[in-house]
Scaffold this active site. Structure first.
Site, short mmCIF file in Angstrom:
data_model
loop_
_atom_site.label_atom_id
_atom_site.label_comp_id
_atom_site.label_asym_id
_atom_site.label_seq_id
_atom_site.Cartn_x
_atom_site.Cartn_y
_atom_site.Cartn_z
N THR A 71 57.92 36.71 95.02
CA THR A 71 59.30 37.21 94.94
C THR A 71 59.78 37.12 93.49
O THR A 71 60.32 38.09 92.93
CB THR A 71 60.23 36.38 95.86
N ASN A 150 51.49 44.42 103.62
CA ASN A 150 51.59 43.17 104.37
C ASN A 150 51.74 43.38 105.88
O ASN A 150 51.53 42.46 106.65
CB ASN A 150 52.73 42.29 103.85
N HIS A 201 50.52 30.52 98.58
CA HIS A 201 50.47 30.12 100.00
C HIS A 201 49.86 31.19 100.90
O HIS A 201 49.71 30.97 102.10
CB HIS A 201 51.87 29.75 100.50
N THR A 242 60.14 23.40 83.69
CA THR A 242 59.03 22.43 83.74
C THR A 242 57.99 22.90 84.76
O THR A 242 58.34 23.26 85.89
CB THR A 242 59.59 21.04 84.15
N CYS A 330 59.69 38.00 106.06
CA CYS A 330 60.83 38.08 105.13
C CYS A 330 61.90 39.04 105.61
O CYS A 330 63.02 39.03 105.11
CB CYS A 330 60.37 38.50 103.75
N1 PMP Z 1 55.03 40.68 98.55
C1 PMP Z 1 54.35 40.73 99.71
C2 PMP Z 1 53.49 41.93 99.99
C3 PMP Z 1 54.43 39.69 100.62
O1 PMP Z 1 53.75 39.76 101.78
C4 PMP Z 1 55.26 38.57 100.31
C5 PMP Z 1 55.39 37.42 101.28
N2 PMP Z 1 55.69 37.78 102.58
C6 PMP Z 1 55.95 38.57 99.09
C7 PMP Z 1 55.81 39.64 98.24
C8 PMP Z 1 56.83 37.42 98.70
O2 PMP Z 1 56.08 36.27 98.49
P1 PMP Z 1 56.80 34.85 98.37
O3 PMP Z 1 57.63 34.70 99.60
O4 PMP Z 1 55.68 33.88 98.30
O5 PMP Z 1 57.64 34.87 97.15
#
Ligand code: PMP
Length: 372
Positions: A71, A150, A201, A242, A330
């Site tokens: 993000t 995704n 992650h 940091t 998300c």
């Molecule tokens: N881009 C894609 C294609 C994702 O699948 C995700 C997580 N669902 C993100 C961006 C955002 O990643 P994060 O929540 O680790 O910032």
């Protein structure tokens, strides 16, 4: 409980956890401090982690910028490029099937006077290279195209996109969050790709850590893009704050493990995907429709409609046995913009479930579907 929501997040690998713990306890120093061993040890651990990320991606370690995740990386790159190059152009090209961290950033930039083209996609969520070519204008400053979707897993033809962006002399960013660790990515083969975003992650690293790749090229772009976070000048001045050493160490370990096991993992995930696809076909035959393609995709991800069944109700029924999702975690409260973009009706979107696997599971565990 069988966890099949690995595109939302993954379990940390035991070796990742073990690698991280010392940097929360005895080796807690700030890598930017000087002269004492706490700082030196933390600094060396960050160097090692950065090297692992660079090896996984096929780039140099100075091209890796640590962030809190994709993000932030998506925001940093898109806003940073837009701000710096605003005197040369105000046009950005992206797609209708990006993650909200790209789409919402683009929408925000539209309120600041930028013009954004959202490319249509085919029935599996991939862009058409001709559409991209036609969309590039004299005042285009950035193209941002997701590498692997995704929700559907479809991979865009990044080689063709990269070559086009070289030919058109326009900066290219890709959100590679879902492909790293699951698909071979060698950035030396994609000279047109200047920026990449990724999160730890999604491939058995910790949460809250990710990165950007920023290519060291003739434009020296890293020194030019406007930072999102101003401050002490860490990460070559582009991302102050940091460094989260324990998270970085875990991220590096996850990258090392991913690289060492990439071929086996791809094979294993592909086998799991075929196995589950067959199980679902046998069990539900004409009552399901697969939304995902079967080739050129992230292995281990299935996106399937259960005709006439509400996906939320189905997920709740499955929940004691199987953890899955309607799509992106998300934006789980809204019907999927990705599935709408590939032409599904609202009813079809509302009957869709995504199963995403990890290399930690096996076929025997998938047999739980036989008991449903
Ligand atoms: N881009 C894609 C294609 C994702 O699948 C995700 C997580 N669902 C993100 C961006 C955002 O990643 P994060 O929540 O680790 O910032």
């Amino acid at each position: 409980m069988l966890y099949l929501d690995n595109c939302a997040t993954t379990q940390v690998h035991p070796e990742v956890k073990d690698a991280m713990l010392p940097y929360l306890m005895e080796e807690f120093g700030n890598p930017s401090s000087k002269y004492y061993s706490f700082a030196e040890n933390a600094k060396n651990a960050v160097i090692e982690a950065r090297n692992h990320l660079a090896s996984l991606l096929g780039c140099t370690s100075s091209e890796i910028i640590f962030t809190s995740g994709s993000t932030e990386s998506n925001n940093m790159i898109i806003k940073g490029v837009a701000d710096y190059f605003s005197n040369q152009g105000n046009h950005i090209i992206t797609t209708k099937v990006e993650h909200p961290s790209v789409l919402e950033t683009c929408k925000y930039l539209e309120t600041k006077g930028f013009e954004v083209t959202y490319l249509d996609v085919d029935r599996f969520g991939r862009i058409n290279i001709k559409d991209l070519e036609n969309a590039i204008k004299d005042h285009t400053i950035l193209v941002s195209i997701i590498w692997g979707n995704n929700e559907l897993g479809s991979l865009n033809d990044m080689e063709a996109i990269s070559n086009l962006c070289v030919k058109e002399n326009v900066f290219l960013h890709s959100d590679a969050t879902q492909v790293i660790g699951k698909v071979k990515v060698d950035l030396s083969n994609f000279p047109g790709l200047t920026f990449l975003s990724f999160s730890g992650h999604k491939f058995h690293g910790p949460k809250g850590i990710g990165g950007s790749f920023i290519r060291k090229d003739q434009y020296d772009i890293l020194t030019k893009i406007t930072p999102l976070l101003h401050g002490g000048g860490q990460e070559q001045g582009v991302r102050s704050g940091t460094l989260a050493v324990h998270n970085i160490v875990g991220f590096g370990k996850a990258a090392e493990i991913a690289l060492d096991n990439l071929n086996q993992n791809i094979e294993h995930l592909s086998e799991l995907e075929s196995y589950l696809t067959d199980l679902l076909k046998e069990k539900f035959n004409e009552h399901i429709i697969f939304n995902n393609d079967i080739i050129n995709k992230i292995p281990g991800l299935i996106n399937v409609q259960f005709k006439g069944v509400n996906n939320e109700i189905l997920l709740k029924k499955l929940a004691p046995l199987i953890a899955a999702s309607t799509g992106s975690a998300c934006s789980s409260s809204k019907p999927s913009h990705v599935l709408s973009a590939i032409g599904l009706t609202l009813d079809q979107v509302r009957s869709t479930i995504r199963f995403s696997m990890s290399s930690y599971i096996n076929k025997v565990e998938l047999d739980i579907f036989k008991k449903l």
